[in-house]
Design a protein around this motif. Structure first.
Motif, PDB file in Angstrom:
ATOM      1  N   LEU A 272      -7.277 -10.218  24.890  1.00 49.27           N
ATOM      2  CA  LEU A 272      -6.527  -9.419  23.967  1.00 49.27           C
ATOM      3  C   LEU A 272      -7.205  -8.040  23.802  1.00 49.27           C
ATOM      4  O   LEU A 272      -8.041  -7.951  23.138  1.00 49.27           O
ATOM      5  N   ASP A 273      -6.271  -6.805  24.372  1.00 52.30           N
ATOM      6  CA  ASP A 273      -6.947  -5.622  23.964  1.00 52.30           C
ATOM      7  C   ASP A 273      -5.766  -4.914  23.087  1.00 52.30           C
ATOM      8  O   ASP A 273      -4.845  -4.271  23.527  1.00 52.30           O
ATOM      9  N   ARG A 274      -5.978  -4.783  22.037  1.00 53.59           N
ATOM     10  CA  ARG A 274      -4.856  -4.141  20.893  1.00 53.59           C
ATOM     11  C   ARG A 274      -5.250  -2.570  20.619  1.00 53.59           C
ATOM     12  O   ARG A 274      -4.574  -1.997  20.327  1.00 53.59           O
ATOM     13  N   GLY A 275      -6.437  -1.943  21.105  1.00 50.89           N
ATOM     14  CA  GLY A 275      -6.946  -0.824  20.831  1.00 50.89           C
ATOM     15  C   GLY A 275      -5.875   0.359  21.494  1.00 50.89           C
ATOM     16  O   GLY A 275      -5.279  -0.038  22.328  1.00 50.89           O
ATOM     17  N   THR A 276      -5.932   1.393  20.889  1.00 52.28           N
ATOM     18  CA  THR A 276      -5.118   2.505  21.189  1.00 52.28           C
ATOM     19  C   THR A 276      -6.021   3.749  21.498  1.00 52.28           C
ATOM     20  O   THR A 276      -6.747   4.222  20.973  1.00 52.28           O
ATOM     21  N   THR A 277      -5.781   3.986  22.999  1.00 53.57           N
ATOM     22  CA  THR A 277      -6.845   5.070  23.532  1.00 53.57           C
ATOM     23  C   THR A 277      -6.248   6.440  22.822  1.00 53.57           C
ATOM     24  O   THR A 277      -5.113   6.349  22.555  1.00 53.57           O
ATOM     25  N   TRP A 278      -6.983   7.390  22.854  1.00 53.90           N
ATOM     26  CA  TRP A 278      -6.768   8.947  22.470  1.00 53.90           C
ATOM     27  C   TRP A 278      -5.466   9.393  23.218  1.00 53.90           C
ATOM     28  O   TRP A 278      -4.575  10.002  22.589  1.00 53.90           O
ATOM     29  N   VAL A 332      -6.852  -1.247  16.239  1.00 56.53           N
ATOM     30  CA  VAL A 332      -5.877  -2.475  16.471  1.00 56.53           C
ATOM     31  C   VAL A 332      -4.367  -1.824  16.752  1.00 56.53           C
ATOM     32  O   VAL A 332      -3.510  -2.677  16.357  1.00 56.53           O
ATOM     33  N   GLY A 333      -4.157  -0.806  16.893  1.00 54.11           N
ATOM     34  CA  GLY A 333      -2.916  -0.214  17.202  1.00 54.11           C
ATOM     35  C   GLY A 333      -2.078  -0.094  16.091  1.00 54.11           C
ATOM     36  O   GLY A 333      -2.529   0.104  15.038  1.00 54.11           O
ATOM     37  N   GLU A 334      -0.839  -0.328  16.083  1.00 56.52           N
ATOM     38  CA  GLU A 334       0.189  -0.034  14.808  1.00 56.52           C
ATOM     39  C   GLU A 334       0.023  -1.224  13.793  1.00 56.52           C
ATOM     40  O   GLU A 334      -0.072  -2.346  14.132  1.00 56.52           O
ATOM     41  N   SER A 335      -0.068  -0.853  12.608  1.00 55.04           N
ATOM     42  CA  SER A 335      -0.554  -1.482  11.525  1.00 55.04           C
ATOM     43  C   SER A 335       0.919  -2.368  11.245  1.00 55.04           C
ATOM     44  O   SER A 335       2.082  -1.924  11.522  1.00 55.04           O
ATOM     45  N   PHE A 336       0.843  -3.565  10.441  1.00 57.90           N
ATOM     46  CA  PHE A 336       1.912  -4.420  10.229  1.00 57.90           C
ATOM     47  C   PHE A 336       2.649  -3.580   9.110  1.00 57.90           C
ATOM     48  O   PHE A 336       4.013  -3.862   9.000  1.00 57.90           O
ATOM     49  N   ARG A 337       2.302  -2.954   8.163  1.00 58.83           N
ATOM     50  CA  ARG A 337       2.521  -2.234   7.075  1.00 58.83           C
ATOM     51  C   ARG A 337       2.445  -0.832   6.911  1.00 58.83           C
ATOM     52  O   ARG A 337       1.779  -0.154   7.362  1.00 58.83           O
ATOM     53  N   ASP A 338       3.819  -0.394   6.618  1.00 58.37           N
ATOM     54  CA  ASP A 338       3.920   0.916   6.490  1.00 58.37           C
ATOM     55  C   ASP A 338       3.076   1.585   5.276  1.00 58.37           C
ATOM     56  O   ASP A 338       2.873   0.868   4.364  1.00 58.37           O
ATOM     57  N   MET A 339       2.745   2.505   5.415  1.00 56.44           N
ATOM     58  CA  MET A 339       1.979   3.272   4.133  1.00 56.44           C
ATOM     59  C   MET A 339       2.772   4.425   3.579  1.00 56.44           C
ATOM     60  O   MET A 339       3.343   5.147   4.071  1.00 56.44           O
ATOM     61  N   HIS A 340       2.662   4.242   1.841  1.00 53.06           N
ATOM     62  CA  HIS A 340       3.569   5.188   1.254  1.00 53.06           C
ATOM     63  C   HIS A 340       2.583   6.578   1.387  1.00 53.06           C
ATOM     64  O   HIS A 340       1.421   6.698   1.452  1.00 53.06           O
ATOM     65  N   LEU A 341       3.350   7.703   1.325  1.00 54.02           N
ATOM     66  CA  LEU A 341       2.718   9.066   1.518  1.00 54.02           C
ATOM     67  C   LEU A 341       1.839   9.342   0.525  1.00 54.02           C
ATOM     68  O   LEU A 341       0.718   9.831   0.843  1.00 54.02           O
ATOM     69  N   SER A 342       2.053   8.771  -0.859  1.00 52.48           N
ATOM     70  CA  SER A 342       1.095   9.105  -1.918  1.00 52.48           C
ATOM     71  C   SER A 342      -0.323   8.289  -1.459  1.00 52.48           C
ATOM     72  O   SER A 342      -1.333   8.791  -1.851  1.00 52.48           O
ATOM     73  N   GLU A 343      -0.176   6.930  -1.018  1.00 53.33           N
ATOM     74  CA  GLU A 343      -1.297   6.299  -0.560  1.00 53.33           C
ATOM     75  C   GLU A 343      -1.961   6.980   0.597  1.00 53.33           C
ATOM     76  O   GLU A 343      -3.229   7.066   0.549  1.00 53.33           O
ATOM     77  N   LEU A 344      -1.298   7.673   1.554  1.00 52.60           N
ATOM     78  CA  LEU A 344      -1.901   8.247   2.650  1.00 52.60           C
ATOM     79  C   LEU A 344      -2.611   9.315   2.126  1.00 52.60           C
ATOM     80  O   LEU A 344      -3.860   9.453   2.675  1.00 52.60           O
ATOM     81  N   LYS A 345      -2.106  10.083   1.525  1.00 54.15           N
ATOM     82  CA  LYS A 345      -2.735  11.316   0.870  1.00 54.15           C
ATOM     83  C   LYS A 345      -3.907  11.025  -0.193  1.00 54.15           C
ATOM     84  O   LYS A 345      -5.017  11.618  -0.371  1.00 54.15           O
TER      85      LYS A 345
END
Length: 460
Positions: A272-278, A332-345
């Motif tokens: 399996l190749d889960r990577g995401t190219t640029w 690993v491509g798209e994560s299972f969990r979405d991230m809140h904007l406050s955590e992202l920043k």
């Protein structure tokens, strides 16, 4: 007039009409599913505008379009407002559906619109208790409250005081006026894990604090689910293993043939190749921003902290939920969990120079194809797949029920060492569109599996 409903039903099933509107009173006894015996066999899209109080009534309504002998299963769309308290109705129905099993447990893709809202579970009760303890200042909160900044304790204290007052007004927090004379208070043992009572009482609060309390509860709930998923303790039914490239390696090995039915148990090995190219990441961002639909916070981000001498890069773009962002990683491509904007920043800073982002992204992508995120000195070596884009996956498919106890015995040491349970997974090969369903076998346990089943084989 008594035959109007029957006449309209016939028009719908005969494909003369393609929209059927039914009320709660008309939700019993009507069969509107894509029956193979009628003309209109198009897939049904069942839209529920308002969930009933009773879970049994909701299931009765869903049954109008989901029955035996149907050409295709329906797609459910459940609509309700963004008020936190209204999640109570979805939670009650979701719990009832999961107790039935068929819609939500056997296949994680079935009934996702409701199973995602089953907060009245062991994880929901634990999340509620953690939230209450944080609001009562008996323990620290594992997540930052909505609208607060992690580096500003004043905003967090203001939220906690507001939350105490809100919970006091609906009768969950008690006793501080009579016994303590301050906003410390207490919550009874019965209420500490009563999710239904919490969601019900939320309806009595103003929308702002109602939504902030529910968002805090949901964030803690998601945090617990994510920890359970990482530790391998989350029971999610059949899990789809997704990757950009899926390759079948070699010839599948037969490990057992049932003497009665002749059905075989086969060990498959996939790469399996889960990577995401640029290039793929930039095309995803461009597609999101097409037509001016993107958010100002969409884009590439760089981690504020270093790991093994380098910083991580991610792509973030706004999801369908307010202030939540989907995360795509080069490894690993798209994560299972979405991230809140406050955590992202808090954890990342937006990259203004795309050349720097491209360089860091490609370095991380290339490194992840050869080693895990723990670096080359990891004790498990190639067996560790955390943060690794290219990995080997072994699946025991075919007739696995006759061997279930033997499979558990063969994998017992590996499962006990990693505190995991058996996982049933599904994988699809893109070359020949082949679907394989079976038990995931850790790489370190492949040899023991082959040795453990050798005595089952009817030939040397």
């Amino acid at each position: 007039m008594e035959m109007v409903n029957m006449h309209e039903k016939k028009l719908f099933l005969d494909a003369n009409k393609f929209v059927a509107i039914i009320s709660e009173a008309g939700s019993a006894g009507f069969s509107l599913h894509a029956d193979r015996r009628v003309i209109n066999q198009k897939r049904r899209v069942h839209i529920t505008l308002e969930l009933p109080w009773s879970a049994d009534k909701a299931i009765q309504q869903f049954g109008r379009t989901h029955r035996s002998n149907q050409a295709s299963a329906p797609e459910y769309r459940v609509l309700f407002s963004n008020l936190g308290g209204e999640r109570r109705f979805a939670s009650v129905v979701a719990k009832r559906l999961e107790s039935l099993g068929a819609l939500t447990r056997g296949d994680r893709r079935a009934g996702p619109s409701l199973s995602a809202y089953n907060y009245d579970s062991s994880y929901g009760k634990r999340a509620l208790m953690i939230m209450y303890e944080g609001i009562l200042e008996q323990d620290s909160l594992p997540v930052v409250p909505p609208g607060c900044l992690s580096d500003n304790p004043v905003t967090i204290n203001e939220f906690i005081m507001e939350a105490k007052s809100a919970l006091l007004s609906v009768g969950i927090v008690k006793g501080y006026e009579e016994h303590f004379g301050s906003l410390s208070g207490y919550i009874s043992d019965n209420d500490m894990q009563d999710v239904r009572r919490f969601l019900n009482r939320l309806l009595g609060l103003p929308p702002d604090i109602q939504n902030r309390l529910f968002e805090l509860f949901a964030s803690i709930f998601d945090h617990l689910i994510q920890d359970a998923r990482i530790e391998g303790n989350l029971d999610t039914g059949i899990v789809d293993m997704k990757a950009n490239v899926v390759e079948l390696q070699g010839t599948p090995k037969t490990v057992y043939i049932d003497p009665v039915t002749g059905a075989s148990t086969v060990l498959f090995t996939f790469i399996l190749d889960r990577g995401t190219t640029w290039q793929l990441a930039t095309s995803m961002l461009n597609e999101k921003q097409k037509g001016g639909l993107g958010s100002v916070n969409d884009g590439f981000y760089e981690s504020k902290r270093e790991w093994l001498g380098r910083r991580h890069f991610i792509l973030a773009f706004e999801s369908s939920v307010s202030n939540m962002y989907k995360i795509v990683r080069p490894t690993v491509g798209e994560s299972f969990r979405d991230m809140h904007l406050s955590e992202l920043k808090r954890k990342y800073k937006k990259v203004s120079c795309l050349k720097n982002a491209q360089k860091g992204w490609e370095v991380e992508y290339n490194v992840s194809s050869k080693q895990c995120m723990h670096g080359p000195k990891r004790k498990l070596g190639n067996f560790c797949t955390v943060g690794r884009s290219r990995q080997e996956v072994n699946i025991l498919g075919g007739a696995i029920l006759p061997l279930w106890r033997a499979i558990e015995k063969a994998l017992s040491n590996q499962l006990r060492r990693n505190h995991r349970r058996l996982r049933v997974v599904r994988i699809e090969t893109y070359a020949d569109n082949q679907h394989i369903v079976g038990v995931l076998v850790p790489n370190a346990a492949v040899k023991s599996v082959l040795q453990g089943f050798s005595f089952y084989l009817p030939y040397p």
